[in-house]
Write a protein that holds these residues in place. Sequence first.
Motif, short mmCIF file in Angstrom:
data_model
loop_
_atom_site.label_atom_id
_atom_site.label_comp_id
_atom_site.label_asym_id
_atom_site.label_seq_id
_atom_site.Cartn_x
_atom_site.Cartn_y
_atom_site.Cartn_z
N LEU A 56 0.85 -1.20 0.00
CA LEU A 56 0.00 0.00 0.00
C LEU A 56 0.88 1.24 0.00
N ARG A 57 0.56 2.17 -0.90
CA ARG A 57 1.35 3.42 -0.96
C ARG A 57 0.54 4.49 -1.67
N ARG A 58 0.86 5.76 -1.35
CA ARG A 58 0.19 6.87 -2.04
C ARG A 58 0.56 6.74 -3.52
N ASP A 59 -0.42 6.84 -4.40
CA ASP A 59 -0.10 6.66 -5.82
C ASP A 59 0.51 7.95 -6.38
N THR A 60 1.55 7.83 -7.19
CA THR A 60 2.25 9.04 -7.69
C THR A 60 1.59 9.60 -8.96
N ALA A 61 0.65 8.86 -9.56
CA ALA A 61 0.07 9.33 -10.83
C ALA A 61 -1.32 9.94 -10.62
N PHE A 62 -1.93 9.74 -9.48
CA PHE A 62 -3.28 10.26 -9.25
C PHE A 62 -3.28 11.21 -8.06
N ASP A 63 -4.13 12.24 -8.08
CA ASP A 63 -4.46 12.93 -6.83
C ASP A 63 -5.37 11.96 -6.08
N ASN A 64 -5.35 11.97 -4.76
CA ASN A 64 -6.20 11.03 -3.99
C ASN A 64 -6.03 9.61 -4.51
N GLY A 65 -4.79 9.21 -4.76
CA GLY A 65 -4.56 7.88 -5.32
C GLY A 65 -3.87 6.95 -4.34
N LEU A 66 -4.16 5.66 -4.50
CA LEU A 66 -3.50 4.62 -3.69
C LEU A 66 -3.11 3.48 -4.62
N SER A 67 -1.93 2.92 -4.42
CA SER A 67 -1.54 1.71 -5.16
C SER A 67 -1.41 0.58 -4.16
N PHE A 68 -1.75 -0.63 -4.61
CA PHE A 68 -1.54 -1.80 -3.74
C PHE A 68 -1.41 -3.06 -4.59
N TRP A 69 -1.06 -4.14 -3.91
CA TRP A 69 -0.88 -5.45 -4.55
C TRP A 69 -1.74 -6.43 -3.78
N VAL A 70 -2.42 -7.34 -4.47
CA VAL A 70 -3.27 -8.32 -3.78
C VAL A 70 -3.06 -9.69 -4.41
N SER A 71 -2.93 -10.70 -3.55
CA SER A 71 -2.81 -12.09 -4.03
C SER A 71 -3.91 -12.92 -3.40
N GLY A 72 -4.56 -13.76 -4.23
CA GLY A 72 -5.63 -14.60 -3.68
C GLY A 72 -5.78 -15.87 -4.49
N ASP A 73 -6.27 -16.92 -3.84
CA ASP A 73 -6.41 -18.22 -4.51
C ASP A 73 -7.59 -18.18 -5.49
N ASN A 74 -7.28 -18.31 -6.76
CA ASN A 74 -8.32 -18.18 -7.79
C ASN A 74 -9.33 -19.32 -7.76
N LEU A 75 -8.87 -20.53 -7.31
CA LEU A 75 -9.82 -21.65 -7.27
C LEU A 75 -10.71 -21.56 -6.03
N TRP A 76 -10.18 -20.94 -4.98
CA TRP A 76 -10.97 -20.82 -3.74
C TRP A 76 -11.69 -19.48 -3.74
N ARG A 77 -10.96 -18.44 -3.39
CA ARG A 77 -11.57 -17.10 -3.27
C ARG A 77 -12.23 -16.69 -4.57
N GLY A 78 -11.60 -17.11 -5.67
CA GLY A 78 -12.09 -16.70 -6.98
C GLY A 78 -13.18 -17.57 -7.53
N ALA A 79 -13.50 -18.67 -6.85
CA ALA A 79 -14.49 -19.57 -7.46
C ALA A 79 -15.18 -20.45 -6.41
N ALA A 80 -14.57 -21.60 -6.08
CA ALA A 80 -15.27 -22.62 -5.28
C ALA A 80 -15.65 -22.10 -3.89
N LEU A 81 -14.71 -21.45 -3.23
CA LEU A 81 -14.99 -21.01 -1.84
C LEU A 81 -16.00 -19.87 -1.84
#
Length: 341
Positions: free
Chosen positions: A296-321
């Motif tokens: 998480l960090r203030r985004d340098t290209a937007f006013d009122n911007g935030l950048s972040f990275w997210v990882s999640g299980d595509n078979l679980w969070r993304g589907a079956a679960l």
Amino acid sequence: SSFTVGIVGATGAVGQELLRLLLERDFPCERLRLFASARSAGKVITQGGQTFTVEEARAGVFGDIDLAFFAAGGGVTRSLAPDAVAAGCVVIDKSSALRMEPDVPLVIPEINPEGLRQHKGIIANPNCSTAVMLMGLWPLHKAFGLKRAIVATYQSVSGTGAEAVRELEGQVQAHVAGSPIKAQVYPQQIAFNCLPHIDTFGPDGYTGEETKMAQESRKIMGLPELRVSATTVRVPVVRAHSIAVSAEFERPVDLAEARRAVSEFEGAELIDAPENNSYPTPLAFAEKVKCGVGRLRRDTAFDNGLSFWVSGDNLWRGAALNALMNAELMIREGWLKPKKG
Ligand code: 2RA
């Protein structure tokens, strides 16, 4: 109460996870029927110490089924879901076939559960890349009011299916052995490569996957004006999707408040101490219920911007679960009851 449950597409990557999770999470199911194509009918599957014989998915089998999870692609949903609904069976569908239909709720249980009460027999689940992205984006939207997002995905090959996982592993082995590398599932070699091509290219130059992320986010978050520009990329990872997000918000953003919003959101786990090399990775978030959010960090290209990275299980969070958690919530709230009283 206890239910008769069906899994349509039980032999696919998501169907197999559905079976595993259903048994591991003690879903209140007194009878479980597995369905797949005629080719797989008769196949015996053992999971959690139980044995099941796969039946052919066809019209007329849903009479005694209270709840059917569909994970067999859009074609099967279009042809069989109406028959299931007509038999009084509630359908929770993973495919993209009906997600944008006005009378089909598109639900992530931690974000917009109200759709689980107002359905007309069919509930759709989002595309896995959308679901993973929103686990980071939703808490930040609630804190600061989301306006637009520019995202790039790093999607695992299990999103394509079991055959794609075998293709990646086979290509790595071939590379190590110095043998020729064959690409069948993907248009080009995926081992040691990245393919900016998921789903099909549209006239606007975006792929179906990229369009889904924009459209589905608008529907799930109830933000018809939301603008999302996605680049979806297949990477040589077996399991779990990751997404780099740069987002612009209506209100000024504060990093401490952003971190608090993420850590308080039940679908996310904040992993954000870059000074200790601590950030989410696909390996760390495979087979996890929550999605990891970091960088998480203030985004340098937007006013009122935030950048972040997210990882999640595509078979679980993304589907079956996600599908299973939708059903669990419906049962908890009394919105889903067995047909026989
Ligand atoms: C993929 N999101 O990753 C698509 C479908 N699971 O291939």
